[in-house]
Scaffold this active site. Structure first.
Site, PDB file in Angstrom:
ATOM      1  N   ARG A 128      -0.918  -2.896  10.003  1.00 21.37           N
ATOM      2  CA  ARG A 128      -0.017  -2.109  11.135  1.00 21.37           C
ATOM      3  C   ARG A 128       0.085  -0.890  11.392  1.00 21.37           C
ATOM      4  O   ARG A 128      -0.537  -0.385  12.134  1.00 21.37           O
ATOM      5  CB  ARG A 128       1.616  -3.144  11.513  1.00 21.37           C
ATOM      6  CG  ARG A 128       2.058  -2.779  12.641  1.00 21.37           C
ATOM      7  CD  ARG A 128       3.456  -2.836  12.462  1.00 21.37           C
ATOM      8  NE  ARG A 128       4.429  -2.973  11.056  1.00 21.37           N
ATOM      9  CZ  ARG A 128       4.865  -4.329  10.702  1.00 21.37           C
ATOM     10  NH1 ARG A 128       5.419  -4.810  11.269  1.00 21.37           N
ATOM     11  NH2 ARG A 128       5.401  -3.986   9.599  1.00 21.37           N
TER      12      ARG A 128
ATOM     13  N   ASN B 241      -1.193 -11.537   2.973  1.00 23.65           N
ATOM     14  CA  ASN B 241      -0.165 -11.162   1.581  1.00 23.65           C
ATOM     15  C   ASN B 241       1.058 -10.160   2.983  1.00 23.65           C
ATOM     16  O   ASN B 241       1.805 -10.365   2.427  1.00 23.65           O
ATOM     17  CB  ASN B 241      -0.710  -9.517   1.243  1.00 23.65           C
ATOM     18  CG  ASN B 241       0.289  -8.848   0.737  1.00 23.65           C
ATOM     19  OD1 ASN B 241       1.226  -8.909  -0.177  1.00 23.65           O
ATOM     20  ND2 ASN B 241       0.323  -7.452   1.783  1.00 23.65           N
TER      21      ASN B 241
ATOM     22  N   ASN C 263      10.867  -9.843   4.458  1.00 27.98           N
ATOM     23  CA  ASN C 263      11.612 -10.109   3.947  1.00 27.98           C
ATOM     24  C   ASN C 263      13.185 -10.000   5.441  1.00 27.98           C
ATOM     25  O   ASN C 263      13.554  -8.508   5.087  1.00 27.98           O
ATOM     26  CB  ASN C 263      12.712 -10.449   2.744  1.00 27.98           C
ATOM     27  CG  ASN C 263      13.947 -11.301   2.661  1.00 27.98           C
ATOM     28  OD1 ASN C 263      13.949 -11.857   3.018  1.00 27.98           O
ATOM     29  ND2 ASN C 263      13.704 -11.106   1.402  1.00 27.98           N
TER      30      ASN C 263
ATOM     31  N   SER D  75       6.268 -16.367  -2.311  1.00 26.83           N
ATOM     32  CA  SER D  75       7.861 -15.442  -3.193  1.00 26.83           C
ATOM     33  C   SER D  75       8.396 -16.774  -3.480  1.00 26.83           C
ATOM     34  O   SER D  75       9.428 -17.827  -2.797  1.00 26.83           O
ATOM     35  CB  SER D  75       8.631 -15.184  -1.485  1.00 26.83           C
ATOM     36  OG  SER D  75       9.873 -14.958  -2.159  1.00 26.83           O
TER      37      SER D  75
ATOM     38  N   TYR E  44      11.975 -15.831   6.696  1.00 25.94           N
ATOM     39  CA  TYR E  44      11.917 -16.011   6.143  1.00 25.94           C
ATOM     40  C   TYR E  44      11.521 -16.868   4.320  1.00 25.94           C
ATOM     41  O   TYR E  44       9.891 -17.378   4.104  1.00 25.94           O
ATOM     42  CB  TYR E  44      11.762 -15.028   5.117  1.00 25.94           C
ATOM     43  CG  TYR E  44      10.958 -14.134   3.859  1.00 25.94           C
ATOM     44  CD1 TYR E  44      10.571 -13.402   4.002  1.00 25.94           C
ATOM     45  CD2 TYR E  44      12.185 -14.289   2.990  1.00 25.94           C
ATOM     46  CE1 TYR E  44       9.389 -13.205   3.424  1.00 25.94           C
ATOM     47  CE2 TYR E  44      11.071 -13.828   1.782  1.00 25.94           C
ATOM     48  CZ  TYR E  44      10.033 -12.572   1.669  1.00 25.94           C
ATOM     49  OH  TYR E  44       9.230 -12.109   0.452  1.00 25.94           O
TER      50      TYR E  44
ATOM     51  N   LYS F 171       7.847 -19.324   3.661  1.00 26.95           N
ATOM     52  CA  LYS F 171       8.141 -18.936   2.693  1.00 26.95           C
ATOM     53  C   LYS F 171       7.957 -20.882   2.248  1.00 26.95           C
ATOM     54  O   LYS F 171       6.804 -20.913   1.205  1.00 26.95           O
ATOM     55  CB  LYS F 171       8.503 -17.911   1.435  1.00 26.95           C
ATOM     56  CG  LYS F 171       8.149 -16.670   2.007  1.00 26.95           C
ATOM     57  CD  LYS F 171       6.434 -15.879   1.812  1.00 26.95           C
ATOM     58  CE  LYS F 171       6.932 -14.807   1.919  1.00 26.95           C
ATOM     59  NZ  LYS F 171       5.633 -14.104   1.530  1.00 26.95           N
TER      60      LYS F 171
ATOM     61  N   ALA G 286       9.026 -12.184  -7.532  1.00 28.42           N
ATOM     62  CA  ALA G 286       9.935 -12.545  -7.583  1.00 28.42           C
ATOM     63  C   ALA G 286      10.213 -11.561  -7.309  1.00 28.42           C
ATOM     64  O   ALA G 286      11.161 -11.156  -6.161  1.00 28.42           O
ATOM     65  CB  ALA G 286      10.932 -13.510  -8.692  1.00 28.42           C
ATOM     66  N   GLU G 287      10.154 -10.522  -8.706  1.00 29.79           N
ATOM     67  CA  GLU G 287      11.064  -8.799  -7.918  1.00 29.79           C
ATOM     68  C   GLU G 287      10.002  -8.210  -8.512  1.00 29.79           C
ATOM     69  O   GLU G 287       9.674  -7.867  -9.762  1.00 29.79           O
ATOM     70  CB  GLU G 287      12.383  -8.883  -9.071  1.00 29.79           C
ATOM     71  CG  GLU G 287      13.303 -10.010  -8.840  1.00 29.79           C
ATOM     72  CD  GLU G 287      14.264 -10.410  -7.890  1.00 29.79           C
ATOM     73  OE1 GLU G 287      14.389  -8.895  -6.851  1.00 29.79           O
ATOM     74  OE2 GLU G 287      14.654 -11.205  -7.940  1.00 29.79           O
TER      75      GLU G 287
HETATM   76  P1  NAP Z   1       5.568  -4.257   1.605  1.00 24.22           P
HETATM   77  O1  NAP Z   1       5.661  -3.012   0.444  1.00 24.22           O
HETATM   78  O2  NAP Z   1       6.813  -3.800   3.057  1.00 24.22           O
HETATM   79  O3  NAP Z   1       4.067  -3.530   2.169  1.00 24.22           O
HETATM   80  C1  NAP Z   1       3.492  -4.597   3.140  1.00 24.22           C
HETATM   81  C2  NAP Z   1       2.284  -4.581   4.258  1.00 24.22           C
HETATM   82  O4  NAP Z   1       2.458  -5.361   4.868  1.00 24.22           O
HETATM   83  C3  NAP Z   1       3.066  -2.864   4.611  1.00 24.22           C
HETATM   84  O5  NAP Z   1       1.748  -2.286   4.831  1.00 24.22           O
HETATM   85  C4  NAP Z   1       2.735  -3.465   6.108  1.00 24.22           C
HETATM   86  O6  NAP Z   1       2.533  -2.839   7.367  1.00 24.22           O
HETATM   87  C5  NAP Z   1       2.424  -4.668   6.193  1.00 24.22           C
HETATM   88  N1  NAP Z   1       2.718  -5.265   7.086  1.00 24.22           N
HETATM   89  C6  NAP Z   1       3.959  -6.115   7.467  1.00 24.22           C
HETATM   90  N2  NAP Z   1       4.234  -6.792   8.234  1.00 24.22           N
HETATM   91  C7  NAP Z   1       2.902  -6.725   8.756  1.00 24.22           C
HETATM   92  C8  NAP Z   1       2.178  -6.866  10.342  1.00 24.22           C
HETATM   93  N3  NAP Z   1       3.430  -8.056  10.870  1.00 24.22           N
HETATM   94  N4  NAP Z   1       0.845  -6.615  10.541  1.00 24.22           N
HETATM   95  C9  NAP Z   1       0.313  -6.216   9.659  1.00 24.22           C
HETATM   96  N5  NAP Z   1       0.864  -5.800   8.966  1.00 24.22           N
HETATM   97  C10 NAP Z   1       2.257  -6.021   8.322  1.00 24.22           C
HETATM   98  O7  NAP Z   1       5.755  -5.365   1.181  1.00 24.22           O
HETATM   99  P2  NAP Z   1       5.933  -5.963  -1.005  1.00 24.22           P
HETATM  100  O8  NAP Z   1       6.866  -5.831  -1.162  1.00 24.22           O
HETATM  101  O9  NAP Z   1       4.292  -5.336  -1.013  1.00 24.22           O
HETATM  102  O10 NAP Z   1       5.642  -7.571   0.147  1.00 24.22           O
HETATM  103  C11 NAP Z   1       4.602  -7.741   0.446  1.00 24.22           C
HETATM  104  C12 NAP Z   1       4.603  -9.906  -0.094  1.00 24.22           C
HETATM  105  O11 NAP Z   1       5.042 -10.138  -1.138  1.00 24.22           O
HETATM  106  C13 NAP Z   1       5.169 -10.404   0.814  1.00 24.22           C
HETATM  107  O12 NAP Z   1       4.054 -11.620   1.550  1.00 24.22           O
HETATM  108  C14 NAP Z   1       6.468 -10.702   0.306  1.00 24.22           C
HETATM  109  O13 NAP Z   1       7.543 -11.810   1.661  1.00 24.22           O
HETATM  110  C15 NAP Z   1       5.598 -10.817  -0.435  1.00 24.22           C
HETATM  111  N6  NAP Z   1       7.248 -10.851  -2.067  1.00 24.22           N
HETATM  112  C16 NAP Z   1       7.103  -9.629  -2.473  1.00 24.22           C
HETATM  113  C17 NAP Z   1       8.464  -9.804  -3.011  1.00 24.22           C
HETATM  114  C18 NAP Z   1       8.769  -7.915  -3.816  1.00 24.22           C
HETATM  115  O14 NAP Z   1       9.367  -8.070  -4.639  1.00 24.22           O
HETATM  116  N7  NAP Z   1       7.942  -6.846  -3.970  1.00 24.22           N
HETATM  117  C19 NAP Z   1       8.636 -10.434  -3.856  1.00 24.22           C
HETATM  118  C20 NAP Z   1       8.205 -12.547  -3.486  1.00 24.22           C
HETATM  119  C21 NAP Z   1       7.455 -11.401  -2.198  1.00 24.22           C
HETATM  120  P3  NAP Z   1       3.338  -1.202   7.885  1.00 24.22           P
HETATM  121  O15 NAP Z   1       2.740   0.233   7.002  1.00 24.22           O
HETATM  122  O16 NAP Z   1       2.907  -1.755   9.338  1.00 24.22           O
HETATM  123  O17 NAP Z   1       4.910  -1.534   7.720  1.00 24.22           O
END
Ligand code: NAP
Length: 264
Positions: A39, A91, A95, A141, A154, A158, A185-186
């Protein structure tokens, strides 16, 4: 090990930050060409430039995937730019705390942010994936199986991603297309940092969470998630499909009361 991905094309959603960025970099390191659908634009364009200077293609496609038409356009743009598509990595997600009190509009919006685009990207890419006998890797997740509280949208998204992993793996098996899900997870990412910052004492909260992770009492790195994703995207996992794989240091399934013995 040669993962045999050289020259293949992957579409990664949300590839500009966090776990998605680590996946993009890991796929490029294997010699893949990448379409990064995200985005916000700045980081995606910077990544594209960084790799162009090295003679590699990390093509940025701007799209808000919560809009259904954008999903179709994103897949078509990737196909127009690369002429093929071998791998889809779903991906992008957030949340977004649409809990039981949120009501219809916010709940549905959360599903659009976290679930509907996973379906639509694969829907629009399916013919090409079948042609290439390709692979899909979803990022899920732990919340799908543990719950979190206050995040019905969320959690529902998931949970559905786990179900769709089995459903698509079966539907596409006859075409040699594999579908798997990696569960973090984390993992320390911008999304995680933003959430932690909402807590009264973020540093203490981080230490409390780390203590609960059996393997090493530390967060999983985005690179550790990416390593599993790349393996599942590759022909080296040719007989692995319909699997939901936890890359979480044992957080989800092992006893969280475990305390490591003190080092003497
Ligand atoms: P993040 O740091 O927020 O990165 C997410 C990326 O996805 C950002 O670049 C964001 O773009 C993009 N994005 C989100 N919504 C979008 C949309 N509607 N259209 C286009 N791009 C979009 O998140 P993350 O922690 O890496 O998470 C990635 C995945 O891992 C997710 O599915 C999340 O549920 C899963 N997950 C993460 C964790 C964790 O501990 N981090 C745990 C469990 C699951 P913008 O720059 O525009 O925001």
């Amino acid at each position: 090990m040669d993962l045999q991905l050289q020259g293949q094309v992957a579409l990664v959603t949300g590839g500009s930050k966090g776990i998605g960025e680590a996946i993009v970099r890991a796929l490029l390191a294997e010699g893949m060409r990448v379409a990064n659908v995200n985005r916000s634009a700045d980081e995606g364009q910077a990544l594209e430039r960084e790799y162009a200077e090295r003679g590699q293609e990390c093509s940025f496609i701007q799209a808000d995937l919560s809009d259904a038409d954008s999903c179709q356009r994103a897949v078509q743009t990737a196909l127009d730019r690369f002429g093929r598509l071998d791998v889809v990595i779903n991906n992008a997600g957030v949340n977004d705390g649409a809990g039981l009190d949120a009501g219809a509009e916010r709940f549905i919006r959360s599903l659009q942010r976290n679930l509907v685009h996973y379906y639509l990207i694969v829907h629009h890419a399916r013919e090409e994936l079948i042609r290439r006998r390709g692979a899909v890797v979803n990022i899920g997740s732990k919340v799908a199986v543990t719950g979190q509280g206050g995040t019905s949208g969320y959690a529902a998204a998931k949970g559905a991603i786990n179900s769709l992993t089995r459903e698509w793996a079966l539907e596409l098996a006859q075409h040699g297309v594999r579908v798997n899900t990696v569960i973090p997870a984390e993992v320390w990412t911008p999304m995680y940092a933003e959430w932690l910052a909402t807590l009264p004492d973020p540093q203490q909260a981080r230490r409390d969470i780390e203590r609960l992770i059996p393997l090493g009492q530390r967060f999983t790195t985005a690179e550790e998630i990416a390593a599993m994703v790349v393996f599942l995207a590759s022909p080296r996992s040719a007989h692995t499909t319909g699997q939901i794989i936890y890359v979480d240091g044992g957080y989800t399934h092992l006893d969280r009361k475990y305390v490591p013995p003190a080092v003497t």
